[in-house]
Design a protein around this motif. Sequence first.
Motif: not given
Length: 105
Positions: A7, A20, A38, A41, A54, A56, A58, A67
């Motif tokens: 990302q 997102a 996003e 995060i 971070p 994230w 999905n 991540t």
Amino acid sequence: MRQQYFQHLTGTTSVAYGPAQPAPNAFTAATQIQRDAESTIWTLDESAGNALTPVWVNSDGTVAALTSVVYVVTLGAFAIIGDELAFLHRFGPATGVTLTFVPLS
């Protein structure tokens, strides 16, 4: 199905926690390629010297397993990645970085 190995780490407007979603962001402004964003995060780990990590989400609402943040020299950009080996295979060398929160005095 398109494989997603990373990302972009870029400026965006604030959006609610979750997958997102459409929002103005620096990547879209610079490239004219529409990308969702996003913004909620980051987790702060005070026991690790105020490291920022971070998290994230999905598109199916699950949280990405692992991540990390890397700097991609060939692109001159930071990215959030999940599968490090897949990312390196596709995009070449990257250097892992630790982002740190530094409070203003």
